[in-house]
Write a protein that holds these residues in place. Structure first.
Motif, PDB file in Angstrom:
ATOM      1  N   PRO A  29      38.895  47.617  29.549  1.00 16.05           N
ATOM      2  CA  PRO A  29      37.572  47.609  28.945  1.00 16.05           C
ATOM      3  C   PRO A  29      36.610  46.639  29.598  1.00 16.05           C
ATOM      4  O   PRO A  29      35.426  46.672  29.339  1.00 16.05           O
ATOM      5  N   HIS A  30      37.120  45.726  30.442  1.00 16.28           N
ATOM      6  CA  HIS A  30      36.261  44.733  31.061  1.00 16.28           C
ATOM      7  C   HIS A  30      36.004  45.111  32.510  1.00 16.28           C
ATOM      8  O   HIS A  30      36.470  46.125  33.005  1.00 16.28           O
ATOM      9  N   MET A  31      35.261  44.267  33.195  1.00 13.29           N
ATOM     10  CA  MET A  31      34.787  44.608  34.528  1.00 13.29           C
ATOM     11  C   MET A  31      35.683  44.017  35.613  1.00 13.29           C
ATOM     12  O   MET A  31      36.073  42.860  35.545  1.00 13.29           O
ATOM     13  N   ARG A  32      35.979  44.864  36.629  1.00 12.84           N
ATOM     14  CA  ARG A  32      36.767  44.409  37.770  1.00 12.84           C
ATOM     15  C   ARG A  32      36.182  45.008  39.043  1.00 12.84           C
ATOM     16  O   ARG A  32      35.753  46.159  39.065  1.00 12.84           O
ATOM     17  N   SER A  33      36.216  44.210  40.091  1.00 13.68           N
ATOM     18  CA  SER A  33      35.738  44.658  41.398  1.00 13.68           C
ATOM     19  C   SER A  33      36.899  44.690  42.377  1.00 13.68           C
ATOM     20  O   SER A  33      37.723  43.778  42.407  1.00 13.68           O
ATOM     21  N   LEU A  34      36.949  45.743  43.185  1.00 13.63           N
ATOM     22  CA  LEU A  34      37.930  45.877  44.247  1.00 13.63           C
ATOM     23  C   LEU A  34      37.180  45.844  45.572  1.00 13.63           C
ATOM     24  O   LEU A  34      36.237  46.600  45.787  1.00 13.63           O
ATOM     25  N   VAL A  35      37.591  44.944  46.465  1.00 12.16           N
ATOM     26  CA  VAL A  35      36.923  44.773  47.760  1.00 12.16           C
ATOM     27  C   VAL A  35      37.898  45.159  48.863  1.00 12.16           C
ATOM     28  O   VAL A  35      39.002  44.605  48.944  1.00 12.16           O
ATOM     29  N   ALA A  85      29.687  41.476  44.902  1.00 14.55           N
ATOM     30  CA  ALA A  85      30.562  41.968  43.835  1.00 14.55           C
ATOM     31  C   ALA A  85      29.944  41.716  42.463  1.00 14.55           C
ATOM     32  O   ALA A  85      29.469  40.615  42.182  1.00 14.55           O
ATOM     33  N   ARG A  86      29.984  42.723  41.608  1.00 14.39           N
ATOM     34  CA  ARG A  86      29.362  42.640  40.285  1.00 14.39           C
ATOM     35  C   ARG A  86      30.185  41.832  39.295  1.00 14.39           C
ATOM     36  O   ARG A  86      29.646  41.269  38.345  1.00 14.39           O
ATOM     37  N   SER A  87      31.488  41.815  39.470  1.00 16.29           N
ATOM     38  CA  SER A  87      32.384  41.225  38.482  1.00 16.29           C
ATOM     39  C   SER A  87      32.802  39.813  38.859  1.00 16.29           C
ATOM     40  O   SER A  87      32.755  39.423  40.021  1.00 16.29           O
ATOM     41  N   THR A  88      33.235  39.056  37.848  1.00 16.81           N
ATOM     42  CA  THR A  88      33.829  37.744  38.107  1.00 16.81           C
ATOM     43  C   THR A  88      35.327  37.866  38.379  1.00 16.81           C
ATOM     44  O   THR A  88      35.997  36.870  38.594  1.00 16.81           O
ATOM     45  N   ASP A  89      35.854  39.094  38.369  1.00 16.24           N
ATOM     46  CA  ASP A  89      37.263  39.359  38.652  1.00 16.24           C
ATOM     47  C   ASP A  89      37.310  40.242  39.904  1.00 16.24           C
ATOM     48  O   ASP A  89      36.944  41.410  39.861  1.00 16.24           O
ATOM     49  N   VAL A  90      37.747  39.668  41.028  1.00 17.70           N
ATOM     50  CA  VAL A  90      37.657  40.360  42.313  1.00 17.70           C
ATOM     51  C   VAL A  90      39.023  40.362  42.992  1.00 17.70           C
ATOM     52  O   VAL A  90      39.662  39.316  43.125  1.00 17.70           O
ATOM     53  N   THR A  91      39.454  41.534  43.418  1.00 16.93           N
ATOM     54  CA  THR A  91      40.676  41.661  44.201  1.00 16.93           C
ATOM     55  C   THR A  91      40.313  42.148  45.590  1.00 16.93           C
ATOM     56  O   THR A  91      39.611  43.143  45.742  1.00 16.93           O
ATOM     57  N   VAL A  92      40.789  41.429  46.605  1.00 17.46           N
ATOM     58  CA  VAL A  92      40.436  41.717  48.000  1.00 17.46           C
ATOM     59  C   VAL A  92      41.666  42.244  48.740  1.00 17.46           C
ATOM     60  O   VAL A  92      42.710  41.580  48.766  1.00 17.46           O
ATOM     61  N   ILE A  93      41.526  43.448  49.320  1.00 14.31           N
ATOM     62  CA  ILE A  93      42.615  44.071  50.056  1.00 14.31           C
ATOM     63  C   ILE A  93      42.247  44.154  51.536  1.00 14.31           C
ATOM     64  O   ILE A  93      41.259  44.819  51.892  1.00 14.31           O
ATOM     65  N   PRO A  94      43.006  43.499  52.429  1.00 10.64           N
ATOM     66  CA  PRO A  94      42.737  43.664  53.861  1.00 10.64           C
ATOM     67  C   PRO A  94      43.207  45.045  54.320  1.00 10.64           C
ATOM     68  O   PRO A  94      44.392  45.384  54.182  1.00 10.64           O
ATOM     69  N   MET A  95      42.301  45.835  54.884  1.00  5.38           N
ATOM     70  CA  MET A  95      42.641  47.182  55.324  1.00  5.38           C
ATOM     71  C   MET A  95      43.170  47.135  56.761  1.00  5.38           C
ATOM     72  O   MET A  95      42.587  47.710  57.693  1.00  5.38           O
ATOM     73  N   PHE A  96      44.296  46.442  56.892  1.00  9.45           N
ATOM     74  CA  PHE A  96      44.938  46.276  58.192  1.00  9.45           C
ATOM     75  C   PHE A  96      46.367  46.783  58.100  1.00  9.45           C
ATOM     76  O   PHE A  96      46.981  46.769  57.032  1.00  9.45           O
ATOM     77  N   ILE A  97      46.888  47.218  59.245  1.00  7.16           N
ATOM     78  CA  ILE A  97      48.200  47.853  59.267  1.00  7.16           C
ATOM     79  C   ILE A  97      49.344  46.858  59.297  1.00  7.16           C
ATOM     80  O   ILE A  97      50.487  47.185  58.976  1.00  7.16           O
ATOM     81  N   SER A  98      49.057  45.606  59.673  1.00  5.08           N
ATOM     82  CA  SER A  98      50.122  44.597  59.739  1.00  5.08           C
ATOM     83  C   SER A  98      49.526  43.215  59.532  1.00  5.08           C
ATOM     84  O   SER A  98      48.305  43.037  59.550  1.00  5.08           O
TER      85      SER A  98
END
Length: 500
Positions: A29-35, A85-98
């Motif tokens: 129900p709350h806000m989350r950002s995925l980067v 990012a709009r949210s105070t909850d941010v998850t950052v995923i590196p889009m790298f293969i290794s």
């Protein structure tokens, strides 16, 4: 290993290809950002394509309130992306293969995470500017990638068999970072144990055992080759086929050392749709991941509220004209004001606007969106809900940074500080003289709409105060840094920008 074991590793007990989303992500129900963080390119407009596609897939799932992309060599930059990012909850995923230099050094440094070196399995969590930021391992090292390799193999050879089919997991390899090959060996071992293939080999382009040795190494009559690469590119389209002697998706070798063999060449793992599910699992497994999420970032909300107030009255930002029409907004090049709509190519999504404006009128890639190269001949008609993403496509981070400058909260980073932060091949910019920096600025920054706060230039007002081209530049961009490196090396003006 039983048939379903690999799939259980990726989808878990709740999942499956028909229902791939991890359970805890479904009710939030709350806000989350995925980067999603990609490398990007100053030269190649297709470099960011895979990250764009995964962002679109993940937005369509609706499991996060927003999915944002950031880049090392494009915009928004790593230095800007958290501000967007709009949210105070941010998850950052590196889009790298290794794992490697970018995931362990460059990205954490540029995001300000205060972490260098190998990232632990649960990731790294920090509070930055009032936001909880979780940084994960790159998607390519997730155990679920073995299932993606298997899916790619079955696409190119649906009847693969443990009786007569070998698998080559093909990596780039490098002698500079041992982590680069570790993921290839790990996936090969997992697939070897699965029992789907008669034999499984890990081979590489740039280290031993090299891919050119495959005829001596592989004995099975049918051979599936799956490139463990993030995207299609020079290596997958040119180097690998040349090194292996391939002529297409299927190539027959009638006189190999172990008898006749047929090679089935698959597409790279990094472009498979199932990578989206791997990303979601990484986000779920990140240190301190929360079902609750965070709140809307107050400063971000204020910036966009102020911008929407301008847009509802009609405004101009940079080279773009924004006009309200009955609850919708039309965006077009300011020089196309007054042109009949039928004369313009019309798009109705932020993605359509992004694709129309990624290149200039000569077809050249625009890595810096505020260069005065915005093409003409288009219009975008967007809802109010889509307008922020549309503006983000046109001018990434410009609304957030301009509002911060207007409210006296934007901090400039002087060139010496930026130069001292550089590592690897860019350490050389620390030797640039003030004269060399200004020589590059005269050529590069003169093409840009932004005002160089990092060089001490003043910007009394922004477009928020009615000056369309008044946009702050708080820090030298990576394009500028690359050009300074070329200047110091005596190579500036040549075809390529080094470090691509």
């Amino acid at each position: 290993m039983r048939e379903g074991t690999l799939h259980a590793g990726l989808w878990g007990e709740r999942g499956g290809r028909d229902n791939p989303a991890p359970g805890p992500l479904l009710d939030c129900p709350h806000m989350r950002s995925l980067v999603l963080i990609g490398h990007g390119s100053h030269l190649n407009g297709e470099s960011a394509g895979a990250v764009y596609r995964y962002a679109e897939l993940l937005r369509a799932r609706g499991l996060y309130d927003e999915v944002v992309e950031g880049y090392w060599k494009e915009e928004p930059s790593l230095r800007q992306v958290l501000r967007t990012a709009r949210s105070t909850d941010v998850t950052v995923i590196p889009m790298f293969i290794s794992e490697g230099y970018f995931t362990e050094t460059v990205i954490p440094r540029e995001l300000g995470l205060g972490h260098q070196g190998p990232v632990p399995p649960e990731g790294v969590a920090r509070v930055l500017g009032g936001k909880t930021v979780r940084y994960t391992l790159p998607y390519g090292v997730h155990p679920g990638m073995a299932d993606v390799i298997l899916a790619r193999a079955r696409e190119v050879l649906p009847d693969l068999s443990a009786r007569d089919t070998a698998l080559i997991v093909l990596g780039h390899g490098t002698t500079r970072n041992e982590n680069s090959n570790r993921v290839i060996y790990r996936n090969a071992e997992q697939l070897r144990d699965s029992g789907h293939f008669a034999e499984v080999h890990a081979l590489f382009l740039d280290e031993d055992p090299k891919v050119g040795t495959w005829p001596e190494v592989v004995r099975s009559p049918r051979v599936v080759v799956v490139p463990f690469f993030a995207s299609e590119g020079w290596h997958t389209l040119e180097t690998i086929p040349e090194d292996m002697g391939l002529t297409g998706e299927v190539t027959v070798f009638p006189e190999n050392p172990h008898g006749p063999q047929t090679v089935y060449y698959a597409r790279p793992v990094g472009t498979h749709a199932s990578v989206a599910d791997v990303i979601l699992h990484l986000a779920e497994e990140a240190r301190g991941a929360s079902e609750r999420g965070g709140d809307e970032d107050r400063t971000h909300a204020e910036a966009w509220a102020a911008f929407l107030a301008l847009a509802r009255e009609g405004t101009r930002v940079g080279e773009a004209l924004i006009t309200p029409h009955g609850g919708l907004f039309e965006l077009r090049h300011a020089l196309d004001e007054g042109r009949p709509s039928d004369d313009l190519t019309t798009v109705v999504t932020p993605e359509g606007l992004r694709d129309l404006t990624r290149r200039d009128e000569g077809g050249h890639h625009r890595p810096v969106h505020t260069f005065r190269t915005l093409p003409r001949g288009w219009r975008a008609v967007l809802s109010e809900a889509d307008l922020p993403r549309g503006m983000h496509s046109l001018y990434p981070a410009v609304v957030e940074e301009s509002y911060a400058h207007q409210t006296h909260t934007l901090r400039a980073t002087p060139w010496p500080t930026t130069a001292r932060r550089q590592t690897g091949i860019y350490t050389k910019v620390q030797r640039a003289t003030p004269e060399q920096v200004e020589a590059v600025a005269r050529e590069v920054c003169s093409r840009c709409l932004k005002t160089r706060l990092w060089a001490g230039e003043r910007l009394p007002r922004t477009f928020f105060a009615g000056v369309p081209g008044a946009i702050p530049c708080p820090e030298a961009c990576t394009y500028f840094i690359a050009e300074v490196r070329e200047e110091v090396s005596g190579k500036r003006g040549q075809e390529t920008v080094s470090g691509e």
